[in-house]
Design a protein around this motif. Structure first.
Motif, mmCIF file in Angstrom:
data_model
loop_
_atom_site.group_PDB
_atom_site.id
_atom_site.type_symbol
_atom_site.label_atom_id
_atom_site.label_comp_id
_atom_site.label_asym_id
_atom_site.label_seq_id
_atom_site.Cartn_x
_atom_site.Cartn_y
_atom_site.Cartn_z
ATOM 1 N N THR A 112 -16.800 -19.140 59.631
ATOM 2 C CA THR A 112 -15.347 -18.941 59.630
ATOM 3 C C THR A 112 -14.984 -18.091 60.837
ATOM 4 N N PHE A 113 -14.061 -18.598 61.659
ATOM 5 C CA PHE A 113 -13.637 -17.882 62.864
ATOM 6 C C PHE A 113 -12.234 -17.323 62.661
ATOM 7 N N ASP A 114 -12.049 -16.019 62.957
ATOM 8 C CA ASP A 114 -10.712 -15.439 63.002
ATOM 9 C C ASP A 114 -10.182 -15.655 64.413
ATOM 10 N N VAL A 115 -9.223 -16.587 64.538
ATOM 11 C CA VAL A 115 -8.728 -16.955 65.870
ATOM 12 C C VAL A 115 -8.131 -15.735 66.567
ATOM 13 N N GLY A 116 -8.617 -15.463 67.778
ATOM 14 C CA GLY A 116 -8.140 -14.311 68.533
ATOM 15 C C GLY A 116 -8.746 -12.991 68.076
ATOM 16 N N ASP A 117 -9.635 -13.057 67.120
ATOM 17 C CA ASP A 117 -10.217 -11.851 66.510
ATOM 18 C C ASP A 117 -9.108 -10.852 66.164
ATOM 19 N N GLY A 118 -9.189 -9.616 66.612
ATOM 20 C CA GLY A 118 -8.220 -8.590 66.238
ATOM 21 C C GLY A 118 -6.792 -8.868 66.700
ATOM 22 N N HIS A 119 -6.641 -9.753 67.708
ATOM 23 C CA HIS A 119 -5.300 -10.062 68.211
ATOM 24 C C HIS A 119 -4.556 -11.040 67.306
ATOM 25 N N GLY A 120 -5.295 -11.800 66.523
ATOM 26 C CA GLY A 120 -4.651 -12.822 65.707
ATOM 27 C C GLY A 120 -4.052 -13.921 66.570
ATOM 28 N N TRP A 121 -3.035 -14.567 66.014
ATOM 29 C CA TRP A 121 -2.384 -15.723 66.671
ATOM 30 C C TRP A 121 -1.018 -15.267 67.144
ATOM 31 N N GLN A 122 -0.901 -14.993 68.450
ATOM 32 C CA GLN A 122 0.351 -14.479 68.998
ATOM 33 C C GLN A 122 0.420 -14.774 70.498
ATOM 34 N N THR A 123 1.564 -14.520 71.106
ATOM 35 C CA THR A 123 1.697 -14.737 72.544
ATOM 36 C C THR A 123 0.888 -13.678 73.303
ATOM 37 N N GLY A 124 0.555 -14.002 74.545
ATOM 38 C CA GLY A 124 -0.109 -13.029 75.418
ATOM 39 C C GLY A 124 -1.612 -12.918 75.213
ATOM 40 N N VAL A 125 -2.183 -13.810 74.413
ATOM 41 C CA VAL A 125 -3.636 -13.806 74.220
ATOM 42 C C VAL A 125 -4.203 -15.041 74.918
ATOM 43 N N ASP A 126 -5.335 -14.868 75.595
ATOM 44 C CA ASP A 126 -5.962 -15.996 76.287
ATOM 45 C C ASP A 126 -6.963 -16.660 75.335
ATOM 46 N N TYR A 127 -6.537 -17.739 74.687
ATOM 47 C CA TYR A 127 -7.406 -18.375 73.694
ATOM 48 C C TYR A 127 -8.520 -19.201 74.343
ATOM 49 N N THR A 128 -8.336 -19.584 75.596
ATOM 50 C CA THR A 128 -9.435 -20.244 76.314
ATOM 51 C C THR A 128 -10.576 -19.255 76.501
ATOM 52 N N ASP A 129 -10.197 -18.018 76.820
ATOM 53 C CA ASP A 129 -11.202 -16.968 76.953
ATOM 54 C C ASP A 129 -11.872 -16.691 75.597
ATOM 55 N N TRP A 130 -11.044 -16.699 74.537
ATOM 56 C CA TRP A 130 -11.587 -16.425 73.193
ATOM 57 C C TRP A 130 -12.641 -17.472 72.801
ATOM 58 N N THR A 131 -12.416 -18.740 73.167
ATOM 59 C CA THR A 131 -13.366 -19.790 72.777
ATOM 60 C C THR A 131 -14.616 -19.812 73.658
ATOM 61 N N SER A 132 -14.543 -19.146 74.830
ATOM 62 C CA SER A 132 -15.560 -19.388 75.853
ATOM 63 C C SER A 132 -16.976 -19.005 75.430
ATOM 64 N N ASP A 133 -17.116 -18.040 74.523
ATOM 65 C CA ASP A 133 -18.471 -17.641 74.116
ATOM 66 C C ASP A 133 -18.805 -18.119 72.699
ATOM 67 N N LYS A 134 -18.077 -19.156 72.253
ATOM 68 C CA LYS A 134 -18.299 -19.628 70.883
ATOM 69 C C LYS A 134 -18.599 -21.122 70.869
ATOM 70 N N THR A 135 -19.348 -21.538 69.854
ATOM 71 C CA THR A 135 -19.529 -22.967 69.626
ATOM 72 C C THR A 135 -19.019 -23.286 68.224
#
Ligand SMILES: *[C@@H]1O[C@H](CO)[C@@H](O)[C@H](O)[C@H]1NC(C)=O
Ligand SMILES: *[C@@H]1O[C@H](CO)[C@@H](O)[C@H](O)[C@H]1NC(C)=O
Ligand SMILES: [Cu+2]
Length: 164
Positions: free
Chosen positions: A24-47
């Motif tokens: 189970t992945f918490d999208v954005g981790d502590g940032h959650g789902w909001q503007t100003g977060v780089d979700y491409t960066d968030w996915t980059s170290d995950k499979t």
């Protein structure tokens, strides 16, 4: 001579070792789902694998989790959405291999970063994190997962035979 419960436990352990890898992945981790977060960066170290779940955390009605196709993702358009939710706690289980696209459909938010693309591989398959599996090719990728299961069951049977 080993007891039947012990042999049964060995069978269960061997079988579950293949099936129990869902994450189970918490999208954005502590940032959650909001503007100003780089979700491409968030996915980059995950499979991400089939069976994994994405949990989007945000204030209800303030954002949406809208699944779109690549065109919708590229254009920040939720017009032809595959699914849509604004409950504030959206859980999406990834059931198919390929690239899954999510945007926020509140005007301006997708352009401000609320867009997420995850490449989903078949659990136990040999596809690597960086590759893209076209949705139509998913059938072929099921073969490694199935052979893994067959190997586990065969292994469990050998354990059973050795015990009795
Ligand atoms: C969700 O977000 C809120 C506010 O940003 C935060 O207080 C809360 O801990 C988060 N919940 C989870 C499960 O991450
Ligand atoms: C996305 O969906 C729209 C509307 O159904 C369709 O016209 C478009 O070709 C699709 N794009 C892709 C890349 O599948
Ligand atoms: Cu939003």
């Amino acid at each position: 001579m080993a007891s039947f419960p012990a042999a049964l436990a060995a069978l269960l352990v061997a079988t579950c070792a293949v099936a129990a890898a869902a994450t189970t992945f918490d999208v954005g981790d502590g940032h959650g789902w909001q503007t100003g977060v780089d979700y491409t960066d968030w996915t980059s170290d995950k499979t991400f694998a089939v069976g994994d779940t994405l949990v989007f955390n945000y204030t209800s009605k303030s954002h949406t989790v809208t699944e779109v196709n690549k065109s919708g993702y590229d254009a920040c358009s939720g017009g032809n959405s595959l699914s849509n939710d604004d409950s504030g706690a959206t859980a999406i289980t990834l059931t198919t291999a390929g690239v899954h696209y999510f945007i926020c459909d509140i005007p301006g938010h997708c352009a401000s970063g609320m867009k997420l693309a995850v490449t989903v591989t078949v659990a136990g398959g040999s596809a690597t994190g960086g590759s893209t599996i076209p949705a139509g090719a998913a059938g072929g990728s099921l073969v490694p997962a199935m052979s893994g299961l067959v190997a586990a069951v065969a292994g469990a049977l050998i354990i059973l035979l050795a015990l009795f």
